[in-house]
Write an enzyme that holds these catalytic residues in place. Sequence first.
Site, PDB file in Angstrom:
ATOM      1  N   ASP A  45      10.378  20.529 -11.391  1.00 30.62           N
ATOM      2  CA  ASP A  45       9.442  19.644 -10.721  1.00 30.62           C
ATOM      3  C   ASP A  45       9.795  18.216 -11.164  1.00 30.62           C
ATOM      4  O   ASP A  45      10.662  17.990 -12.008  1.00 30.62           O
ATOM      5  CB  ASP A  45       7.988  20.022 -11.053  1.00 30.62           C
ATOM      6  CG  ASP A  45       7.030  19.512  -9.973  1.00 30.62           C
ATOM      7  OD1 ASP A  45       7.418  18.608  -9.194  1.00 30.62           O
ATOM      8  OD2 ASP A  45       5.887  19.992  -9.910  1.00 30.62           O
TER       9      ASP A  45
HETATM   10  C1  NOJ Z   1       5.315  17.022  -7.936  1.00 28.39           C
HETATM   11  C2  NOJ Z   1       4.557  18.203  -7.431  1.00 28.39           C
HETATM   12  O1  NOJ Z   1       4.068  18.958  -8.521  1.00 28.39           O
HETATM   13  C3  NOJ Z   1       5.355  19.133  -6.539  1.00 28.39           C
HETATM   14  O2  NOJ Z   1       4.495  20.061  -5.970  1.00 28.39           O
HETATM   15  C4  NOJ Z   1       6.104  18.360  -5.509  1.00 28.39           C
HETATM   16  O3  NOJ Z   1       6.833  19.255  -4.682  1.00 28.39           O
HETATM   17  C5  NOJ Z   1       7.003  17.362  -6.178  1.00 28.39           C
HETATM   18  N1  NOJ Z   1       6.207  16.437  -6.959  1.00 28.39           N
HETATM   19  C6  NOJ Z   1       7.856  16.576  -5.189  1.00 28.39           C
HETATM   20  O4  NOJ Z   1       7.095  15.680  -4.495  1.00 28.39           O
END
Ligand code: NOJ
Length: 739
Positions: free
Chosen positions: A289
């Site tokens: 993430d």
């Molecule tokens: C953080 C989030 O936790 C995740 O769900 C998301 O896909 C990513 N950022 C990318 O934006």
Amino acid sequence: MKHCKTLFVAAALSAVATVGIVTSCNPAPEGSDPRVEKLLRKMTLEEKVGQTVLFTSDWTVTGPSMRQGYIDDIRSGRCGNIFNAYTADYTRKLQEIAVNETRLGIPLLFGYDVIHGFRTIFPINLGMACTWDMDAITRSAQIAAREASAAGLHWTYSPMCDICVEPRWGRISEGAGEDPYLGSAIAAAMTKGYQGSDLSADNTLLACVKHYAAYGAPQAGRDYNTVDMSERWLREFYLPPYKAAVDAGALSVMASFNELDGVPATANAHLLQDILRDEWGFRGFVVTDYTGINEMVCHGYAADEKDAGRLAMNAGIDMDMQSAAYFNYLVDQVRSGEVKESTLDEAVRRILNVKAALGLFDDPYRYCSPEREASQTLTAQNKAEARSIAAQSMVLLKNDGVLPLRKGARTAVIGALAASKDDLLGSWRGAGEVQAVPATIADAIREVTPAVYAEGCKETGDDRSGFGAALAAARSADQIVLVIGEDCQWTGEAASRTSINIPGVQSELLEKLAATGKPLAVVLLNGRPLDLSAVSAAAGALLEAWYPGTMGGYAVADVLFGDVNPSGKLCVTFPRNLGQVPIYHYAKNTGRPYVHPEAKYESRYLDCPNEPLYAFGHGLSYTTFSYSDITLSAASFGAGDTLQASVTVTNTGGRTGTETVQMYIRDLVGSVTRPVRQLKGFERVTLAPGESKQLTFDINPETISFWRADMTWGPEAGGFKVFIGGSSDNVKEAEFSYE
Ligand code: NOJ
């Protein structure tokens, strides 16, 4: 070349038949794509590392920091993947740099958060789950894939498979609720919708299973907080939806921000290697993430970002989203032997094979199509589908006869949320824009009946100056619709709350409107279970509309005025108050279950009943349904057998309606204790007034299997109960045994 094969998936794609068939694209079952192997032989270390790097564009900000200069990084071959860039024109421009200006011309992979729609926004995922309609969920993912792929995207960060029993957590809105069985069916349905049967087709998207694992269980509901639980509970309750998406063919997985058992998921070899790859046979790639690698320094798990990168790569993370740890240090770490080149090669191989499966080596511009982008985005058909799914997602929590409202009657529409287009879209609305929303709830009601609007109050704050006008509007009307809830930005990522009350002075306004004695329907826009005890007592009818998407205004009116008979069922329990949390249907009996009304030493509260306000599976209709007793095909069954449990459901009201019939089981004695209710099947049935239908659910050894005391998966002999009904708290029951 792409390797596609058909898999039998033991995920609940439909409720009664728990084994479905989906077509899955697997990039390397018999070995890697020859073009990938050829490239690997030619690539420098820098070029290899470039393929493991994912940077955001400057179009959308979805995280805390941003590296500048991503275009130069693409040009130098040091960044092989981009997210948050879209439109056919812009992705083509970036792709041309990668293809024409880098030495090997390896195409970029473009990712984006297409969570509940891309341009046409569907209800938030928590709402979508309340349809219990796997076909509708698959169709919504197909539409999202069609729109997003035309805009040059290849990869969506969805399905979000985090089971959650914690309403304080803002991201409960993004998931499918509290149940592993329903969550698994939805994870598979979404994956199937995004990836279709041909990942290389220009209208499908690569799915990304997230957030692996157990991100939905943060302590105290605070986002990004510590997660800790037993291995058994992890496997039984939290892991099934991730696995269902992998089984359905998802070729990427996103590691979660949280730690688990003291090890951040981003470097958790037990999750990434033992379970995901060795047990589940996952063959795609794993991405972190956003800045997940850097965050291991704050976790206290890595000394610095360099060390964090090494830990991540060695644990099985193939792609680094936004940390730049691989970008900055990985070449040196391979040279110094801290990371084996074969480990890096394997990561690159996985990523390139997915690019091959997407058809990017055949045509890197396959997905950039201004023509398709213009003709397939926000079409009348997409919007019609969004309207119908939105109406289906709404849950009628209470109705004392106020609903459906009378068309033609003077209606007071009250509440700031009734006049908001923005809130209809919810959080994580992708590229969904407010300008595409044709009507607010107030606008849509005005098209059906003479209506007057008054704001009354905002969702937050203590300004009561609008109460007078709202009350005057209410008094002059025949019926009242009050729309209350949460600002949509109070849900989603980094939107945890310590209260689950209706914010601001909205409840006070409700009390005053209720005192007018006029028929009063409350519509809720929110992204988590709220404490509705007072609201439920004051309102004649209560419609949970979640954040219903682009066509949500019309969908609310469709349900309020009876053009659509509501059929949604809760995918999550609504507590009476925050003190009951966590409260969910999959609970254990305890050694002292509360059965005697006056008992002291039983598992109970002194100041509140044990039961929730609205149970998992609850949802009313404008008609009523009755259930016969359960009949079983036999009193017992054994290995290799299937037992059948049947009920006859009858529409006993005056309208055609759809009921979701739910089957639960309880294993009475186990080598480890078992929940009192475990959802094991469901089926939606539409019945005309007076019509009956017999439904039959299969119960086989898999249905009653669990992680036994010795941590093997399987059934145990003994007595069981089966429950069938229209809600987890309103069921018929019968007993059987397994021998
Ligand atoms: C953080 C989030 O936790 C995740 O769900 C998301 O896909 C990513 N950022 C990318 O934006």
